[in-house]
Design an enzyme around this catalytic site. Structure first.
Site, PDB file in Angstrom:
ATOM      1  CB  ALA A  79     -34.414 -15.496  38.805  1.00  0.00           C
ATOM      2  N   GLY A  80     -37.173 -14.103  37.347  1.00  0.00           N
ATOM      3  CA  GLY A  80     -38.068 -14.374  36.219  1.00  0.00           C
ATOM      4  C   GLY A  80     -37.943 -13.363  35.089  1.00  0.00           C
TER       5      GLY A  80
ATOM      6  NE  ARG B  20     -48.421 -14.510  32.655  1.00  0.00           N
ATOM      7  CZ  ARG B  20     -49.080 -14.851  33.763  1.00  0.00           C
ATOM      8  NH1 ARG B  20     -50.392 -14.687  33.826  1.00  0.00           N
ATOM      9  NH2 ARG B  20     -48.445 -15.355  34.801  1.00  0.00           N
TER      10      ARG B  20
ATOM     11  CG  ASP C 107     -44.024 -11.114  41.033  1.00  0.00           C
ATOM     12  OD1 ASP C 107     -43.993 -11.530  42.217  1.00  0.00           O
ATOM     13  OD2 ASP C 107     -44.499 -11.800  40.101  1.00  0.00           O
TER      14      ASP C 107
ATOM     15  CB  ALA D  27     -42.876  41.139  27.511  1.00  0.00           C
TER      16      ALA D  27
ATOM     17  CG  ASN E 129     -27.700  30.554  27.530  1.00  0.00           C
ATOM     18  OD1 ASN E 129     -28.334  30.700  26.490  1.00  0.00           O
ATOM     19  ND2 ASN E 129     -27.888  29.523  28.334  1.00  0.00           N
TER      20      ASN E 129
ATOM     21  CB  SER F 224     -40.412  44.907  26.270  1.00  0.00           C
ATOM     22  OG  SER F 224     -41.217  45.039  27.410  1.00  0.00           O
TER      23      SER F 224
ATOM     24  NE  ARG G 116     -34.608  50.822  20.882  1.00  0.00           N
ATOM     25  CZ  ARG G 116     -35.183  51.744  21.637  1.00  0.00           C
ATOM     26  NH1 ARG G 116     -35.056  53.027  21.337  1.00  0.00           N
ATOM     27  NH2 ARG G 116     -35.901  51.396  22.671  1.00  0.00           N
TER      28      ARG G 116
END
Length: 481
Positions: free
Chosen positions: A13-14, A18, A106, A401, A407, A426, A461
């Site tokens: 409950a604390g 600190r 704790d 590459a 998407n 590539s 292209r």
């Protein structure tokens, strides 16, 4: 498990002032789980008949964080000390002819085995007194009221000091602010973990007073009250003092986390995993490792991650909620989340796999390649600088590459299908939805917007051009040469 009637009461409950945090102390995470989760795990290991959790500050946040099926929750509105917290839960044990385990939320380092051993110690005491352990009837008026776990700590500052007689019966527990200089020299301290006989505990709680420096109702005063009635609580000193370490600020949180991480690494190392520079490795509770796994420095293993035999994980990798197969090589600086990497695959360096992706056997996902929500087939290679999102890629495909599966159209995601043994040149842009057929080829630098048939060459292209049966013609040409 403990084989006598037992109800567990967990104090959570604390506020934890600190911590200087808006969050309740017990929901702060240790190795990926709330602090309170570890205490509950230890308690449930011994299988009490009921687990009651006393909550207070931001109670709903605490209840949601631990997600404890079968637990009961009690709300402590005012924070008036540990005795008051237990009193709040008394309706669960006031008519219970058994024992109550009380433990602080704790104390995440306590082990279930330690709680089990405490129960066995309590049973031995009861047997020594001659009580019937079969049904516990007639135990009232006996002198043994329970057991408190203690430990000797190097620096006892802040802990309640345990004062006991030669028979290990606790005379009293003195809190730090109420202790004399002589009492402060004692290094055997209270863990905050108790087993009380429920009828005795209920009676003593009614007699608690708050005449102390904190003006709180101390649970430790129950021991003195019972002693005055010739009912005794025995001290059981545990050998590993770290188990009772509490967490009251962020520095203590970090210290406890390091201890817990060291426990996990020790366990897996003794079961056949190699860790290089283990102090730098982060490993969480749900991680599962097989023999002959090798983990290098600065690796982070989170969530429900499993790693099978012979896999090597190079430095600076992060793996979260993922399944890694046998003999996988995950090269330096790679990130894998919510995905599966199958046997003998190679990932990285600097690769990112996420979003439910599956990388199948012997596939290679190389440097600066990102894979999201995709299946990459067996022996497929994507070695450099590519993005594969929402894709289904077949076996033995070569991804050149700079390849990108385009998407997202600004409104929704679309799928790219690349069939077996296709060759993606590539710097190809694959504008989804799109299908690239078996053994099809895309020319380097192309923007492919239409499906490509099996064994065809697609070049786009300026204007896309499809040469039917190109792959077959090329194959025959090479065969002639």
């Amino acid at each position: 498990m403990i084989d006598f009637p037992l109800i567990a009461v967990v104090l959570a409950a604390g506020k934890g002032t600190r911590f200087k945090s808006e969050k309740p102390k017990v929901v702060h995470q240790i190795l990926g789980k709330p602090m309170l989760w570890y205490t509950i795990f230890a308690v449930r290991w011994i299988k009490p008949q009921k687990t009651v959790i006393v909550v207070g500050h931001k109670k709903d946040e605490v209840i949601n964080a631990v997600n404890c099926d079968g637990c009961e929750f009690v709300y402590q509105q005012e924070q008036l000390g540990t005795g008051h917290a237990v009193y709040t839960a008394k309706d669960y044990f006031k008519d219970f002819d058994g024992y109550v385990l009380i433990i602080n939320g704790d104390t995440p380092l306590v082990r279930g085995e330690t709680l089990h051993n405490a129960g066995e110690y309590l049973k031995a005491l009861i047997r020594y007194e001659g009580a019937d352990l079969t049904n516990y009837r007639g135990y009232r008026n006996k002198s043994i009221a329970g057991v408190v776990l203690t430990a000797r700590v190097p620096n006892p500052y802040g802990y309640g000091r345990v004062i006991k007689d030669k028979d290990h019966r606790v005379i009293k527990i003195v809190e730090e602010k109420d202790a004399t200089n002589q009492e402060k020299q004692i290094n055997e301290v209270n863990s905050g973990i108790y087993f009380f006989y429920a009828p005795y505990l209920t009676q003593a709680l009614e007699k608690l007073e708050n005449k102390n420096a904190q003006q709180e109702y101390y649970l430790t005063d129950v021991i003195e009250i019972l002693r005055q009635e010739e009912k005794y609580v025995y001290a059981l000193e545990i050998p590993d003092y770290t188990e009772i370490l509490g967490v009251n600020d962020r520095l203590q949180l970090a210290g406890v986390e390091n201890i817990l991480k060291e426990r996990y690494i020790t366990f897996w190392a003794l079961n056949g995993t190699t860790f290089h520079n283990p102090q730098s490795i982060w490993i969480e509770f749900d991680v599962d490792l097989s023999r002959d796994v090798e983990i290098h420095q600065n690796v982070v293993l989170q969530g429900k991650t499993s790693i099978d035999e012979g896999t090597v994980i190079e430095p600076n990798c992060i793996i979260k909620n993922s399944k890694i197969g046998k003999n996988v090589k995950i090269l330096a600086n790679s990130y894998i989340e919510d995905s599966e990497i199958q046997d003998n695959a190679v990932i990285g360096p600097f690769a990112r796999i996420r979003g439910g992706s599956v990388i199948k056997e012997e596939a290679v996902i190389g440097n600066f390649v990102e894979v999201k929500n995709s299946v990459i087939g067996r022996k497929t290679n994507a070695r450099h600088l590519s993005y594969l999102g929402d894709a289904e890629v077949g076996e033995e495909v070569n991804i050149g590459a700079g390849t990108i599966t385009c998407n997202y159209d600004g409104f929704k995601k679309h799928k790219t299908v690349i069939k077996d043994r296709a060759f993606i040149g590539s710097d190809t842009m694959l504008v989804a939805p799109i299908t690239i057929g078996e053994e099809a080829i895309t020319g380097s630098g192309s923007v492919i917007t239409k499906d490509v048939p099996d064994k065809a060459l697609a070049i786009e292209r300026n204007q896309q051009k499809i040469i039917e049966n190109y792959a077959e013609k090329r194959k025959k040409k090479y065969e002639k040469n």
